[in-house]
Write an enzyme that holds these catalytic residues in place. Structure first.
Site, PDB file in Angstrom:
ATOM      1  N   HIS A   1       8.693 -10.381  11.851  1.00 44.73           N
ATOM      2  CA  HIS A   1       8.581 -10.007  13.268  1.00 44.73           C
ATOM      3  C   HIS A   1       8.863 -11.177  14.206  1.00 44.73           C
ATOM      4  CE1 HIS A   1       7.094  -6.127  12.096  1.00 44.73           C
ATOM      5  NE2 HIS A   1       6.024  -6.619  11.505  1.00 44.73           N
TER       6      HIS A   1
ATOM      7  N   ASP B   1      -1.307  -3.471  10.733  1.00 42.46           N
ATOM      8  CA  ASP B   1      -0.632  -2.344  10.088  1.00 42.46           C
ATOM      9  C   ASP B   1      -1.626  -1.444   9.366  1.00 42.46           C
ATOM     10  OD1 ASP B   1       2.205  -1.973  10.453  1.00 42.46           O
ATOM     11  OD2 ASP B   1       2.443  -4.004   9.701  1.00 42.46           O
TER      12      ASP B   1
ATOM     13  N   GLU C   1      -0.838  -3.134   3.328  1.00 41.33           N
ATOM     14  CA  GLU C   1      -0.896  -2.686   4.726  1.00 41.33           C
ATOM     15  C   GLU C   1      -0.943  -1.166   4.877  1.00 41.33           C
ATOM     16  OE1 GLU C   1       1.336  -5.591   7.387  1.00 41.33           O
ATOM     17  OE2 GLU C   1       2.810  -5.337   5.791  1.00 41.33           O
TER      18      GLU C   1
HETATM   19  C1  3PY Z   1      -0.505  -7.039  10.240  1.00 42.25           C
HETATM   20  O1  3PY Z   1      -1.659  -7.255  10.648  1.00 42.25           O
HETATM   21  O2  3PY Z   1      -0.030  -5.926  10.019  1.00 42.25           O
HETATM   22  C2  3PY Z   1       0.355  -8.162   9.986  1.00 42.25           C
HETATM   23  O3  3PY Z   1       1.433  -7.981   9.457  1.00 42.25           O
HETATM   24  C3  3PY Z   1      -0.091  -9.520  10.403  1.00 42.25           C
HETATM   25  O4  3PY Z   1       0.978 -10.344  10.660  1.00 42.25           O
HETATM   26 MG    MG Z   2       2.062  -5.999   9.241  1.00 43.76          MG
END
Ligand code: 3PY
Ligand code: MG
Length: 254
Positions: A44, A175, A149
């Site tokens: 990102h 995420d 995530e």
């Molecule tokens: C998230 O919290 O999803 C991340 O990828 C942190 O960078």
């Molecule tokens: Mg993330």
């Protein structure tokens, strides 16, 4: 100076800064400020291969190595970043055992993985001229860190932890909050994600791997530390600039 990889392998805590500004002087400033390492974000953040090479090279002057986060599924880039001197790679959205195997395969030389030989730049940075000496230590001198995530990743966590060559698990709480709420909102460390964050810490620690997490707010540090997280990302370069700018401007205007 003890390298951050050695610290993590000894069970010590490491705080990494997070960099999205593609300039080695910013990264260098964070190292001079005292961070053990900086994570160069190519998922990102705005970093490129060139800016990462510049950051890794300037970090060497301070006796430090860096972490890099690759874009989703970019296994070829993971190998390439190791070849130019990154010490650890964070791979986002590792949802299945197949994702974990592909990631570990790109990160580790045989017999663990299938990383292709060509470490010219990293050997120069490590002042190592003997390929066999480099090869002997390469797999244990680098870290493959898989991000969890999504609910699917959580379901597959034990299998992902069982993949040889996966050294650590990195929780992405933002995420997690988006995926677990079905897109209803983004709120890291909320009531829905906290039990997941706790559960991941327990299972990763029990598997003898390194628990890692992204921290968005100061109060979360103590919570993550108490749960046993060892690599904690806290402090984003663009926020440092924005917060400093706001503070100075408001001082000037008061
Ligand atoms: C998230 O919290 O999803 C991340 O990828 C942190 O960078
Ligand atoms: Mg993330």
């Amino acid at each position: 100076m003890i390298d951050f990889v050695q610290k993590l392998k000894s069970g010590d805590e490491v705080i990494t800064a997070w960099s999205g500004i593609p300039d080695f002087m910013v990264c260098e400033t964070l190292l001079i400020a005292g961070y053990d390492t900086v994570t160069i974000d190519m998922q990102h953040g705005s970093h490129t291969l060139e800016s990462t090479i510049a950051c890794v090279t300037s970090a060497k002057a301070f006796g430090k190595r860096l972490v890099s986060r690759i874009p989703v599924g970019d296994w070829g880039l993971a190998s390439r970043l190791l070849d130019v001197g990154a010490a650890a790679i964070i791979a986002p959205m590792i949802n299945t055992v197949e994702d974990a195997q592909a990631f570990a395969g790109a990160m580790k030389y045989p017999p663990i993985g299938a990383r292709s030989w060509g470490p010219t730049r990293v050997m120069a940075l490590e002042e190592e001229q003997d390929g066999n000496t480099f090869l002997k230590r390469a797999n244990s001198n680098t870290l493959s860190i898989a991000m969890i995530e999504t609910p699917q990743a959580l379901d597959n966590l034990d299998d992902i932890l069982g993949v040889p060559g996966i050294d650590g698990i990195f929780v992405g709480p933002s995420d997690l909050s988006v995926t677990f709420s079905g897109g209803a909102g983004v709120a890291p460390f909320n009531d829905q994600t906290m039990p997941v964050i706790e559960d991941i810490a327990k299972r990763v620690t029990a598997a003898g791997k390194i628990p890692c997490i992204f921290i968005n707010a100061h109060r979360e540090i103590a919570i993550a530390r108490q749960l046993g997280y060892k690599l904690m990302a806290y402090g984003i370069d663009s926020n440092f600039v924005a917060d400093g700018a706001r503070a100075f401007l408001s001082e000037a205007q008061s």
